[in-house]
Motif scaffolding. Structure first.
Motif, PDB file in Angstrom:
ATOM      1  N   PRO A   2    -106.334  19.167  47.065  1.00 26.70           N
ATOM      2  CA  PRO A   2    -105.052  18.455  47.101  1.00 26.70           C
ATOM      3  C   PRO A   2    -104.121  18.866  45.968  1.00 26.70           C
ATOM      4  O   PRO A   2    -102.899  18.892  46.149  1.00 26.70           O
ATOM      5  N   ASP A   3    -104.668  19.175  44.786  1.00 26.49           N
ATOM      6  CA  ASP A   3    -103.814  19.592  43.664  1.00 26.49           C
ATOM      7  C   ASP A   3    -103.068  20.881  43.986  1.00 26.49           C
ATOM      8  O   ASP A   3    -101.859  21.001  43.723  1.00 26.49           O
ATOM      9  N   ARG A   4    -103.772  21.829  44.557  1.00 23.07           N
ATOM     10  CA  ARG A   4    -103.117  23.089  44.906  1.00 23.07           C
ATOM     11  C   ARG A   4    -102.071  22.851  45.992  1.00 23.07           C
ATOM     12  O   ARG A   4    -100.982  23.442  45.952  1.00 23.07           O
ATOM     13  N   GLU A   5    -102.379  21.983  46.918  1.00 23.40           N
ATOM     14  CA  GLU A   5    -101.419  21.658  47.970  1.00 23.40           C
ATOM     15  C   GLU A   5    -100.165  21.015  47.366  1.00 23.40           C
ATOM     16  O   GLU A   5     -99.032  21.360  47.739  1.00 23.40           O
ATOM     17  N   HIS A   6    -100.353  20.085  46.427  1.00 22.16           N
ATOM     18  CA  HIS A   6     -99.226  19.413  45.785  1.00 22.16           C
ATOM     19  C   HIS A   6     -98.338  20.409  45.041  1.00 22.16           C
ATOM     20  O   HIS A   6     -97.107  20.388  45.184  1.00 22.16           O
ATOM     21  N   HIS A   7     -98.955  21.290  44.270  1.00 20.23           N
ATOM     22  CA  HIS A   7     -98.174  22.274  43.506  1.00 20.23           C
ATOM     23  C   HIS A   7     -97.443  23.246  44.432  1.00 20.23           C
ATOM     24  O   HIS A   7     -96.309  23.660  44.144  1.00 20.23           O
ATOM     25  N   LEU A   8     -98.082  23.598  45.544  1.00 22.57           N
ATOM     26  CA  LEU A   8     -97.420  24.509  46.485  1.00 22.57           C
ATOM     27  C   LEU A   8     -96.182  23.850  47.075  1.00 22.57           C
ATOM     28  O   LEU A   8     -95.117  24.485  47.175  1.00 22.57           O
ATOM     29  N   HIS A   9     -96.287  22.572  47.457  1.00 21.38           N
ATOM     30  CA  HIS A   9     -95.120  21.894  48.027  1.00 21.38           C
ATOM     31  C   HIS A   9     -93.997  21.748  46.997  1.00 21.38           C
ATOM     32  O   HIS A   9     -92.813  21.770  47.364  1.00 21.38           O
ATOM     33  N   GLN A  10     -94.351  21.593  45.740  1.00 19.96           N
ATOM     34  CA  GLN A  10     -93.321  21.587  44.705  1.00 19.96           C
ATOM     35  C   GLN A  10     -92.565  22.902  44.681  1.00 19.96           C
ATOM     36  O   GLN A  10     -91.327  22.928  44.563  1.00 19.96           O
ATOM     37  N   ARG A  11     -93.309  23.998  44.807  1.00 22.64           N
ATOM     38  CA  ARG A  11     -92.668  25.310  44.820  1.00 22.64           C
ATOM     39  C   ARG A  11     -91.835  25.516  46.093  1.00 22.64           C
ATOM     40  O   ARG A  11     -90.739  26.087  46.051  1.00 22.64           O
ATOM     41  N   LEU A  12     -92.333  25.032  47.210  1.00 24.18           N
ATOM     42  CA  LEU A  12     -91.598  25.181  48.469  1.00 24.18           C
ATOM     43  C   LEU A  12     -90.300  24.381  48.449  1.00 24.18           C
ATOM     44  O   LEU A  12     -89.280  24.813  48.997  1.00 24.18           O
ATOM     45  N   ALA A  13     -90.322  23.208  47.806  1.00 24.96           N
ATOM     46  CA  ALA A  13     -89.115  22.375  47.742  1.00 24.96           C
ATOM     47  C   ALA A  13     -87.987  23.094  47.002  1.00 24.96           C
ATOM     48  O   ALA A  13     -86.807  22.873  47.300  1.00 24.96           O
ATOM     49  N   ASP A  14     -88.347  23.966  46.068  1.00 27.56           N
ATOM     50  CA  ASP A  14     -87.326  24.700  45.313  1.00 27.56           C
ATOM     51  C   ASP A  14     -86.696  25.828  46.129  1.00 27.56           C
ATOM     52  O   ASP A  14     -85.650  26.346  45.763  1.00 27.56           O
ATOM     53  N   LEU A  15     -87.353  26.191  47.240  1.00 27.27           N
ATOM     54  CA  LEU A  15     -86.892  27.341  48.013  1.00 27.27           C
ATOM     55  C   LEU A  15     -85.881  26.990  49.095  1.00 27.27           C
ATOM     56  O   LEU A  15     -85.159  27.860  49.578  1.00 27.27           O
ATOM     57  N   GLY A  16     -85.866  25.711  49.513  1.00 30.81           N
ATOM     58  CA  GLY A  16     -84.982  25.339  50.619  1.00 30.81           C
ATOM     59  C   GLY A  16     -85.576  25.749  51.951  1.00 30.81           C
ATOM     60  O   GLY A  16     -86.800  25.867  52.090  1.00 30.81           O
ATOM     61  N   PRO A  17     -84.753  26.029  52.971  1.00 28.05           N
ATOM     62  CA  PRO A  17     -85.266  26.428  54.290  1.00 28.05           C
ATOM     63  C   PRO A  17     -86.128  27.682  54.184  1.00 28.05           C
ATOM     64  O   PRO A  17     -85.779  28.636  53.488  1.00 28.05           O
ATOM     65  N   LEU A  18     -87.245  27.678  54.919  1.00 28.47           N
ATOM     66  CA  LEU A  18     -88.199  28.772  54.792  1.00 28.47           C
ATOM     67  C   LEU A  18     -88.055  29.826  55.883  1.00 28.47           C
ATOM     68  O   LEU A  18     -88.641  30.901  55.772  1.00 28.47           O
ATOM     69  N   GLY A  19     -87.344  29.510  56.948  1.00 31.12           N
ATOM     70  CA  GLY A  19     -87.173  30.476  58.029  1.00 31.12           C
ATOM     71  C   GLY A  19     -88.279  30.466  59.054  1.00 31.12           C
ATOM     72  O   GLY A  19     -88.203  31.166  60.068  1.00 31.12           O
ATOM     73  N   THR A  20     -89.334  29.684  58.819  1.00 31.76           N
ATOM     74  CA  THR A  20     -90.437  29.543  59.765  1.00 31.76           C
ATOM     75  C   THR A  20     -91.177  28.257  59.432  1.00 31.76           C
ATOM     76  O   THR A  20     -91.186  27.824  58.274  1.00 31.76           O
ATOM     77  N   PRO A  21     -91.772  27.572  60.426  1.00 33.33           N
ATOM     78  CA  PRO A  21     -92.512  26.343  60.120  1.00 33.33           C
ATOM     79  C   PRO A  21     -93.740  26.634  59.253  1.00 33.33           C
ATOM     80  O   PRO A  21     -94.480  27.583  59.523  1.00 33.33           O
ATOM     81  N   VAL A  22     -93.941  25.819  58.228  1.00 35.36           N
ATOM     82  CA  VAL A  22     -95.086  25.968  57.329  1.00 35.36           C
ATOM     83  C   VAL A  22     -95.749  24.610  57.177  1.00 35.36           C
ATOM     84  O   VAL A  22     -95.087  23.611  56.867  1.00 35.36           O
ATOM     85  N   ALA A  23     -97.062  24.556  57.422  1.00 32.80           N
ATOM     86  CA  ALA A  23     -97.809  23.306  57.304  1.00 32.80           C
ATOM     87  C   ALA A  23     -99.041  23.537  56.448  1.00 32.80           C
ATOM     88  O   ALA A  23     -99.686  24.592  56.537  1.00 32.80           O
ATOM     89  N   THR A  24     -99.370  22.551  55.632  1.00 36.01           N
ATOM     90  CA  THR A  24    -100.518  22.678  54.728  1.00 36.01           C
ATOM     91  C   THR A  24    -101.498  21.543  54.960  1.00 36.01           C
ATOM     92  O   THR A  24    -101.128  20.446  55.388  1.00 36.01           O
ATOM     93  N   ALA A  25    -102.763  21.825  54.660  1.00 39.91           N
ATOM     94  CA  ALA A  25    -103.798  20.797  54.637  1.00 39.91           C
ATOM     95  C   ALA A  25    -104.857  21.234  53.643  1.00 39.91           C
ATOM     96  O   ALA A  25    -105.100  22.435  53.457  1.00 39.91           O
ATOM     97  N   ALA A  26    -105.486  20.259  52.977  1.00 36.90           N
ATOM     98  CA  ALA A  26    -106.565  20.542  52.031  1.00 36.90           C
ATOM     99  C   ALA A  26    -107.891  20.221  52.703  1.00 36.90           C
ATOM    100  O   ALA A  26    -108.067  19.138  53.261  1.00 36.90           O
ATOM    101  N   ARG A  27    -108.812  21.159  52.642  1.00 41.63           N
ATOM    102  CA  ARG A  27    -110.092  21.011  53.350  1.00 41.63           C
ATOM    103  C   ARG A  27    -111.092  20.215  52.497  1.00 41.63           C
ATOM    104  O   ARG A  27    -112.139  20.723  52.080  1.00 41.63           O
ATOM    105  N   VAL A  28    -110.765  18.946  52.257  1.00 46.55           N
ATOM    106  CA  VAL A  28    -111.614  18.049  51.473  1.00 46.55           C
ATOM    107  C   VAL A  28    -111.679  16.702  52.178  1.00 46.55           C
ATOM    108  O   VAL A  28    -110.875  16.397  53.064  1.00 46.55           O
ATOM    109  N   ASN A  29    -112.660  15.900  51.769  1.00 44.29           N
ATOM    110  CA  ASN A  29    -112.774  14.516  52.241  1.00 44.29           C
ATOM    111  C   ASN A  29    -112.769  14.411  53.765  1.00 44.29           C
ATOM    112  O   ASN A  29    -112.110  13.552  54.351  1.00 44.29           O
ATOM    113  N   GLY A  30    -113.523  15.300  54.408  1.00 44.31           N
ATOM    114  CA  GLY A  30    -113.650  15.224  55.851  1.00 44.31           C
ATOM    115  C   GLY A  30    -112.467  15.744  56.638  1.00 44.31           C
ATOM    116  O   GLY A  30    -112.377  15.511  57.849  1.00 44.31           O
TER     117      GLY A  30
END
Length: 274
Positions: free
Chosen positions: A217-245
């Motif tokens: 989850p920490d890596r996912e959180h930091h990645l979304h922080q970086r993505l928020a700085d970029l604005g529109p990405l030009g393609t759909p991007v979805a994240t999930a952390a493979r923890v807690n089932g």
């Protein structure tokens, strides 16, 4: 068709053929992964795999753990199994020694755990009840020139020089690209890959969701922080952390720019079906 292939085909089930197809295309699977996707129990899977090993359609090895002991059996295609798959697909029979080279590649591979992680993602989808994994392509097929070109597209533009997904699939009608992240690369490398997908879409490639299957989850959180700085990405991007089932089918998948978590089947398809 060689007589040996004809003889062994008479004792193989539809489930056996599915396993051989997967091993031929995707390289290596563990006992647990095979059981999850194809068998009602681990015990049932182990007994059938012993039989398939005796028939010499699959081979197996068992890596040692650095801290002692060994991992579960890892299964690869054997020479006769490769010949069965080629005959089923009406393809040239693999050269002698093909299966030995495959086994040697994976027993000595530094990317074994990454490949097992990628394959495990798709195996979990294949074993998920009630919905269907309609397509599963390995990295090698995704990288073929024109792999994702549609009718009338300029094939030379829709090549995989811009993207090299770890896999591509279609789950319950939703096509996607998979990037399996081990956490060993800086986030800037993930951002570079996403920029490649954006250029790919701009050239006419399909705007299918790019799934980032992350280790924490920490890596996912930091990645979304970086993505928020970029604005529109030009393609759909979805994240999930493979923890807690967490499961690939249910996520939770956090789509960039969307406030609520989604299941895989609810992600946007970019308006283009495979």
């Amino acid at each position: 068709m060689p007589d040996q292939v004809l003889r062994v085909q008479s004792v193989l089930t539809a489930r056996d053929h599915q396993l051989l197809d997967w091993l031929y295309d995707h390289g290596v699977l563990t006992t647990g992964q095979i059981a999850e996707a194809l068998f009602p129990s681990l015990d049932f899977a182990q007994h059938r795999l012993q039989r398939l090993t005796a028939l010499k359609v699959v081979d197996r090895f068992r890596p040692f753990r650095a801290e002692g002991g060994s991992y579960p059996f890892h299964y690869v295609i054997d020479q006769l199994g490769a010949e069965v798959v080629a005959a089923q697909r009406d393809e040239p029979i693999p050269r002698p020694g093909y299966a030995k080279a495959i086994r040697r590649r994976w027993t000595a591979s530094r990317i074994l755990q990454h490949r097992l992680g990628v394959n495990g993602f798709f195996i979990q989808l294949a074993g998920h009840a009630g919905q269907e994994l309609e397509r599963w392509w390995p990295e090698s097929r995704c990288s073929a020139p024109g792999a994702f070109a549609g009718p009338g597209d300029q094939v030379e533009l829709i090549t995989q020089t811009l993207i090299r997904p770890d896999g591509h699939g279609v789950w319950s009608g939703v096509p996607f690209f998979l990037e399996y992240d081990t956490g060993g690369e800086p986030l800037t490398e993930l951002l570079r890959k996403l920029a490649g997908y954006a250029r790919f879409v701009a050239l006419g490639g399909p705007a299918w969701p790019v799934l980032l299957w992350l280790p924490s989850p920490d890596r996912e959180h930091h990645l979304h922080q970086r993505l928020a700085d970029l604005g529109p990405l030009g393609t759909p991007v979805a994240t999930a952390a493979r923890v807690n089932g967490a499961h690939p089918a249910t996520g939770p998948w956090w789509l960039h720019g969307h406030r609520s978590p989604l299941a895989l089947a609810d992600l946007p398809t970019g308006g283009t079906q495979p």
